[in-house]
Write a protein that holds these residues in place. Sequence first.
Motif: not given
Length: 128
Positions: A60-66, A87-94
């Motif tokens: 999901f790296q491209r998602v986090f870039e946007e 950990d992925l759910k937490a990264m989305f929340r962050e």
Amino acid sequence: MRRPIEIRKAHYPGRAPIDSYGNGGFRFADMSHRGSLLMLPSGIYGWDLVEGDPLTQDAFQRVFEEAADIEVMLVGTGREIRPLPADLKAMFRENGISSDPMSTGAAVRTYNIMLAESRAVAAAFIVV
């Protein structure tokens, strides 16, 4: 002399609803794509995941870039609903993104509605 055909990473530079899905692909914007898709504010991208692949932060790296342009991330996990790893759910929340896993069919329908409402939505669709 003819130039060879150039194969590029799949990318559609805009936002479009999904017209249909199944049989290994998706139809949108009068085009078809075989394989999974990432639907982001910057465009629609081919995505190398298939049903059963691990859902990792790297995928999901491209998602986090946007992330600044995304409020809701729909994750179509294939035929069946799969929970997102903690950990992925937490990264989305962050990153200020609400994430919602569901079957790909439900994710497509929800994405189309949210897109029509001009919501800040993105989606990842694993091909069925």
